[in-house]
Design an enzyme around this catalytic site. Structure first.
Site, short mmCIF file in Angstrom:
data_model
loop_
_atom_site.label_atom_id
_atom_site.label_comp_id
_atom_site.label_asym_id
_atom_site.label_seq_id
_atom_site.Cartn_x
_atom_site.Cartn_y
_atom_site.Cartn_z
N GLY A 1 36.52 26.24 27.90
CA GLY A 1 36.34 27.41 28.74
C GLY A 1 35.94 27.10 30.16
N VAL B 1 40.75 34.38 19.74
CA VAL B 1 40.64 35.79 20.10
C VAL B 1 42.03 36.38 20.32
CG1 VAL B 1 39.77 37.39 21.84
CG2 VAL B 1 38.39 35.42 21.18
N LYS C 1 37.60 16.21 23.59
CA LYS C 1 38.83 16.18 24.36
C LYS C 1 39.34 14.78 24.65
CE LYS C 1 38.54 20.75 26.44
NZ LYS C 1 37.53 21.24 25.49
N LYS D 1 36.09 16.22 33.51
CA LYS D 1 35.91 17.16 32.40
C LYS D 1 34.91 16.62 31.39
CE LYS D 1 40.52 19.31 32.36
NZ LYS D 1 41.68 19.64 31.49
N ARG E 1 40.88 26.57 15.17
CA ARG E 1 40.36 27.82 14.62
C ARG E 1 41.31 28.95 14.98
NH1 ARG E 1 39.16 30.00 19.42
NH2 ARG E 1 38.29 28.66 21.03
#
Length: 332
Positions: A164, A297, A116, A158, A294
């Site tokens: 997530g 979901v 990140k 972070k 990628r």
């Protein structure tokens, strides 16, 4: 086009890839753990290979076993699905070294956007707004204390390799910073093998909006509109809304989101399917937070709204075909 593809995943996404491959007359190979021997993806694939015991670390995350299965079944390509090895640079490189196409972006881009801190730098170079914060990794607590004072509390610490909500801490007071800094470093090291952390200004009452993108090997990129996933529990998405009603209520916001997403996609030389995630404040100002290199979901939401089959295009692009979809073809 490919003759045979191995799906290095299980469950819904494995079945989804198998379905598309059948429609495109591509043979499929399923891999499975001993616990999944009776799973649907094993039954519906043309071939199936057991790759280890029930624990994922010994099967679905076991790169040597998956590569052995790919070699003995003589596949042309591997589709990683989502999760598991889908953003694993070592796996992508193993595929390339073995002469097998990894259906996804290049290992270099996975590396860059998977961290990140480096992703933030890439976004800045592309002219994409980022949340005010550190220019990169924060090395010491003293550095974190100075920056937090400059940004003003509350701030977010972070983990650079996180996702997530793992390795992320909200700090509202200076007295809580030291513990949060150490905790995020420890969690990052334990969960991602990377103890690096960075800092961002905390955006109050944020909206979480993501833009689906597609790019080919020839530099052509398009967006497939946005999804809003503000409703979350413990930083995990609960509801996806597409298109975003929040973006629609702020003049020009949707167009600026698309422009920023495409600028970053072009800037890093991205190809295949990906998602650019933004956080927005109540005034409609938005900031880049991460890129998922990628399929997600949530991809069926975009497919339902736009009518575009993302997996078909993943396979075509991976095989070297140009992305013939034009931006004007996309309607939401």
């Amino acid at each position: 086009m490919f003759k045979k593809i191995l799906i290095a995943n299980r469950g819904e996404i494995a079945l989804r890839v198998i379905r598309t491959c059948k429609e495109m007359n591509i043979k499929t190979v399923a891999v499975y753990s001993t616990a999944d021997s009776d799973s649907l993806h094993v039954r519906f694939a043309d071939e199936a290979v057991c790759i280890g015991p029930a624990a994922s670390v010994d099967s679905y995350l076991n790169i040597p076993n998956i590569m052995a299965a790919a070699e003995i079944t003589n596949v042309d390509a591997i589709h990683p699905g989502y999760g598991l090895l889908s953003e694993n640079t070592a796996f992508a490189r193993k595929c390339t070294d073995a002469g097998i196409v990894f259906i996804g972006p290049s290992p270099e881009v996975i590396d860059m956007m998977g961290d990140k801190a480096s992703a933030r730098i890439a976004a800045e170079k592309a002219g994409v707004p980022v949340v005010p914060g550190s220019d990169g990794v924060i090395q010491t607590l003293e550095e974190a204390e100075r920056l937090a004072e400059e940004l003003g509390y509350p701030v977010l610490i972070k983990a650079a390799g996180g996702g997530g909500g793992i390795g992320m801490a909200l700090v509202k007071k200076p007295q809580k910073l030291a513990r949060a800094f150490q905790s995020c470093q420890d969690r990052g090291a334990a969960s991602f093998g990377n103890s690096d952390v960075y800092m961002e200004k905390y955006i109050e009452s944020p909206r979480h909006i993501e833009v689906q993108v597609l790019g080919d090997h020839h530099g052509h990129v398009i967006h497939l509109c946005e999804r809003e996933c503000t409703l979350q529990r413990r930083h995990q998405k609960v509801v996806e809304e597409a298109p975003s009603s929040f973006a629609a209520t702020h003049s020009g916001m949707r167009a600026r989101l698309y422009e920023a997403a495409l600028a970053l996609t072009r800037g890093v030389g991205y190809y295949n399917a990906g998602t650019i995630e933004f956080i927005a404040d109540q005034s409609g100002n938005f900031y880049f937070i991460e890129m998922n290199t990628r399929l997600q979901v949530e991809h069926p939401v975009t497919e339902m709204v736009t009518g575009v089959d993302l997996i078909t295009w993943q396979l075509r692009i991976a095989a070297g075909a140009p992305l013939t979809l034009q931006q004007s073809d996309i309607q939401a």
